[in-house]
Design a protein around this motif. Sequence first.
Motif, PDB file in Angstrom:
ATOM      1  N   GLN A  31       0.795  -1.232   0.000  1.00  0.00           N
ATOM      2  CA  GLN A  31       0.000   0.000   0.000  1.00  0.00           C
ATOM      3  C   GLN A  31       0.828   1.284   0.000  1.00  0.00           C
ATOM      4  N   GLU A  32       2.016   1.251   0.590  1.00  0.00           N
ATOM      5  CA  GLU A  32       2.784   2.477   0.800  1.00  0.00           C
ATOM      6  C   GLU A  32       3.940   2.584  -0.191  1.00  0.00           C
ATOM      7  N   GLU A  33       4.142   3.795  -0.705  1.00  0.00           N
ATOM      8  CA  GLU A  33       5.229   4.003  -1.668  1.00  0.00           C
ATOM      9  C   GLU A  33       6.573   3.909  -0.951  1.00  0.00           C
ATOM     10  N   ILE A  34       7.439   3.030  -1.430  1.00  0.00           N
ATOM     11  CA  ILE A  34       8.738   2.785  -0.800  1.00  0.00           C
ATOM     12  C   ILE A  34       9.834   3.594  -1.485  1.00  0.00           C
ATOM     13  N   PHE A  35       9.762   3.720  -2.796  1.00  0.00           N
ATOM     14  CA  PHE A  35      10.738   4.454  -3.598  1.00  0.00           C
ATOM     15  C   PHE A  35      12.141   3.853  -3.463  1.00  0.00           C
ATOM     16  N   GLY A  36      12.185   2.545  -3.604  1.00  0.00           N
ATOM     17  CA  GLY A  36      13.456   1.826  -3.530  1.00  0.00           C
ATOM     18  C   GLY A  36      13.303   0.461  -4.176  1.00  0.00           C
ATOM     19  N   PRO A  37      14.382  -0.315  -4.216  1.00  0.00           N
ATOM     20  CA  PRO A  37      14.380  -1.583  -4.969  1.00  0.00           C
ATOM     21  C   PRO A  37      13.724  -2.730  -4.208  1.00  0.00           C
ATOM     22  N   VAL A  38      12.422  -2.597  -3.981  1.00  0.00           N
ATOM     23  CA  VAL A  38      11.658  -3.608  -3.239  1.00  0.00           C
ATOM     24  C   VAL A  38      10.356  -3.869  -3.990  1.00  0.00           C
ATOM     25  N   VAL A  39      10.066  -5.160  -4.261  1.00  0.00           N
ATOM     26  CA  VAL A  39       8.799  -5.506  -4.913  1.00  0.00           C
ATOM     27  C   VAL A  39       8.105  -6.590  -4.096  1.00  0.00           C
ATOM     28  N   ALA A  40       6.786  -6.409  -3.914  1.00  0.00           N
ATOM     29  CA  ALA A  40       5.967  -7.361  -3.161  1.00  0.00           C
ATOM     30  C   ALA A  40       5.161  -8.212  -4.135  1.00  0.00           C
ATOM     31  N   PHE A  41       5.133  -9.511  -3.900  1.00  0.00           N
ATOM     32  CA  PHE A  41       4.329 -10.444  -4.703  1.00  0.00           C
ATOM     33  C   PHE A  41       3.060 -10.812  -3.945  1.00  0.00           C
ATOM     34  N   CYS A  42       1.943 -10.775  -4.653  1.00  0.00           N
ATOM     35  CA  CYS A  42       0.645 -11.093  -4.071  1.00  0.00           C
ATOM     36  C   CYS A  42      -0.084 -12.064  -4.997  1.00  0.00           C
ATOM     37  N   LYS A  43      -0.660 -13.107  -4.426  1.00  0.00           N
ATOM     38  CA  LYS A  43      -1.352 -14.138  -5.207  1.00  0.00           C
ATOM     39  C   LYS A  43      -2.822 -13.762  -5.366  1.00  0.00           C
ATOM     40  N   ALA A  44      -3.364 -13.988  -6.588  1.00  0.00           N
ATOM     41  CA  ALA A  44      -4.771 -13.679  -6.854  1.00  0.00           C
ATOM     42  C   ALA A  44      -5.476 -14.906  -7.435  1.00  0.00           C
ATOM     43  N   ARG A  45      -6.737 -15.124  -7.010  1.00  0.00           N
ATOM     44  CA  ARG A  45      -7.440 -16.355  -7.407  1.00  0.00           C
ATOM     45  C   ARG A  45      -8.054 -16.274  -8.804  1.00  0.00           C
ATOM     46  N   ASP A  46      -8.418 -15.046  -9.254  1.00  0.00           N
ATOM     47  CA  ASP A  46      -9.041 -14.910 -10.581  1.00  0.00           C
ATOM     48  C   ASP A  46      -8.879 -13.467 -11.067  1.00  0.00           C
ATOM     49  N   PHE A  47      -9.368 -13.214 -12.281  1.00  0.00           N
ATOM     50  CA  PHE A  47      -9.152 -11.896 -12.883  1.00  0.00           C
ATOM     51  C   PHE A  47      -9.912 -10.791 -12.144  1.00  0.00           C
ATOM     52  N   ASP A  48     -11.118 -11.084 -11.677  1.00  0.00           N
ATOM     53  CA  ASP A  48     -11.875 -10.085 -10.909  1.00  0.00           C
ATOM     54  C   ASP A  48     -11.067  -9.616  -9.703  1.00  0.00           C
ATOM     55  N   MET A  86      -7.821  -9.809  -9.340  1.00  0.00           N
ATOM     56  CA  MET A  86      -6.642  -9.061  -9.810  1.00  0.00           C
ATOM     57  C   MET A  86      -6.967  -7.580  -9.986  1.00  0.00           C
ATOM     58  N   MET A  87      -8.104  -7.300 -10.634  1.00  0.00           N
ATOM     59  CA  MET A  87      -8.484  -5.907 -10.870  1.00  0.00           C
ATOM     60  C   MET A  87      -8.797  -5.197  -9.547  1.00  0.00           C
ATOM     61  N   GLU A  88      -9.422  -5.937  -8.636  1.00  0.00           N
ATOM     62  CA  GLU A  88      -9.729  -5.363  -7.319  1.00  0.00           C
ATOM     63  C   GLU A  88      -8.447  -4.956  -6.596  1.00  0.00           C
ATOM     64  N   ILE A  89      -7.447  -5.828  -6.603  1.00  0.00           N
ATOM     65  CA  ILE A  89      -6.181  -5.516  -5.931  1.00  0.00           C
ATOM     66  C   ILE A  89      -5.455  -4.383  -6.657  1.00  0.00           C
ATOM     67  N   ALA A  90      -5.461  -4.422  -7.988  1.00  0.00           N
ATOM     68  CA  ALA A  90      -4.756  -3.397  -8.772  1.00  0.00           C
ATOM     69  C   ALA A  90      -5.236  -1.990  -8.425  1.00  0.00           C
ATOM     70  N   ASN A  91      -6.523  -1.884  -8.056  1.00  0.00           N
ATOM     71  CA  ASN A  91      -7.111  -0.568  -7.781  1.00  0.00           C
ATOM     72  C   ASN A  91      -7.221  -0.247  -6.298  1.00  0.00           C
ATOM     73  N   ASN A  92      -6.613  -1.051  -5.422  1.00  0.00           N
ATOM     74  CA  ASN A  92      -6.899  -0.881  -3.991  1.00  0.00           C
ATOM     75  C   ASN A  92      -5.937   0.051  -3.254  1.00  0.00           C
ATOM     76  N   THR A  93      -5.199   0.877  -3.995  1.00  0.00           N
ATOM     77  CA  THR A  93      -4.318   1.855  -3.337  1.00  0.00           C
ATOM     78  C   THR A  93      -4.877   3.263  -3.503  1.00  0.00           C
ATOM     79  N   ASP A  94      -4.249   4.213  -2.817  1.00  0.00           N
ATOM     80  CA  ASP A  94      -4.652   5.622  -2.954  1.00  0.00           C
ATOM     81  C   ASP A  94      -4.148   6.230  -4.255  1.00  0.00           C
ATOM     82  N   TYR A  95      -3.260   5.516  -4.940  1.00  0.00           N
ATOM     83  CA  TYR A  95      -2.609   6.071  -6.127  1.00  0.00           C
ATOM     84  C   TYR A  95      -3.264   5.574  -7.414  1.00  0.00           C
TER      85      TYR A  95
END
Length: 387
Positions: A286-303, A305-314
């Motif tokens: 959720q929070e902008e890190i601005f550094g070389p760190v990437v988080a992996f998150c598992k999604a069960r289906d495309f719906d 995926m879209m929900e998670i993609a849009n779940n930040t303030d940005y």
Amino acid sequence: EADADTAEAIDFLEYYARQMVQLKDGAPVESREGEENKFNYIPLGVGVIISPFNFPLAIMAGTAAAAIVAGNTVLLKPANNTPVIAAKFVEVMKEAGLPDGVLNYVPGSGSEIGDYLVDHPKTRFVSFTGSREVGCRIYERAAKVQPGQIWLKRVIAEMGGKDTVVVDKDADLDLAASSIVYSAFGFSGQKCSAGSRAVVHQDVYDIVLEKAVALTKTLTMGSPEDVNTYMGPVIDQASFNKITKYIEIGKEEGRLMTGGEADDSKGYFIQPTIIADVDEKARLMQEEIFGPVVAFCKARDFDYMMEIANNTDYGLTGALLSNTPEHIERAKEEFHVGNLYFNRGCTGAIVGYQPFGGFNMSGTDSKAGGPDYLILHLQAKTTSTTL
């Protein structure tokens, strides 16, 4: 990276000059018998340009040039960490024939002079690229009408992101892994467009994660002066401290797959880091890190995926790796970001090709390198003459 930064600065200068040639005569409007109507653009006035450290030439030169080519004069306050590149740009502009007083170099700490420049009643507009915290502060302060001020200040703000690379179950998995890795670790992750979240379909999650980890382990870290180096240090001690703190948070929220080590003895070096199995609501997602760190998150289906993609303030950039046409069409409508890419990474917008700027807390969606960017630095005047 420096070569690309320079190339983009050249592109901005070229593009905005050509755009101004198109705008200089205004836009056509209707006239009636016995009446001639004109619609023209005029400059706003004096603007304050506050540029970031991460593209110390391209963004600084692009934001300054856009304001200047539209006929405004500017006070250029570069980031504290990168004042010399801005100083050399000012020298080059003077050598090119820019008149004195048009581009005014004002280096200094944002905390010491930033508020003064933004608040000043003679400031007509502010063009800012940087953090959400500072951008919101500027937006709020600029809204207040100061004694002697006879206009409402305009604010152009680009404030960062928390950008997602989404991988569908039928995607090219090698392309997916490389898109995640290079989006996450270019510029040591110090891009507002950096892909700091990978949302992967559960059917291919383990394979994509494994490929991304293997690719990340091939990245070289060291002096940026060595052409074989992929990743250099982060910008300063404060960034180093912030990013390493997030890595510790990540170890609590997920599973460290690679990286996680840091060394500030000879520069602020942080290994490219992948944290797996992170919950979509976790801080690392959720929070902008601005550094070389990437988080992996598992999604069960495309719906999902879209929900998670849009779940930040940005809402700045995003990417979808998929070979399902219906999913691509859905993402065009549902994936709420200013710059959306398919079957590639989420960074690397090219001037004139992918106008750049985002939604929500990513800023004012002022599309740098796009056809309506210069209009933000102009005001329209209608003249109607009865014949």
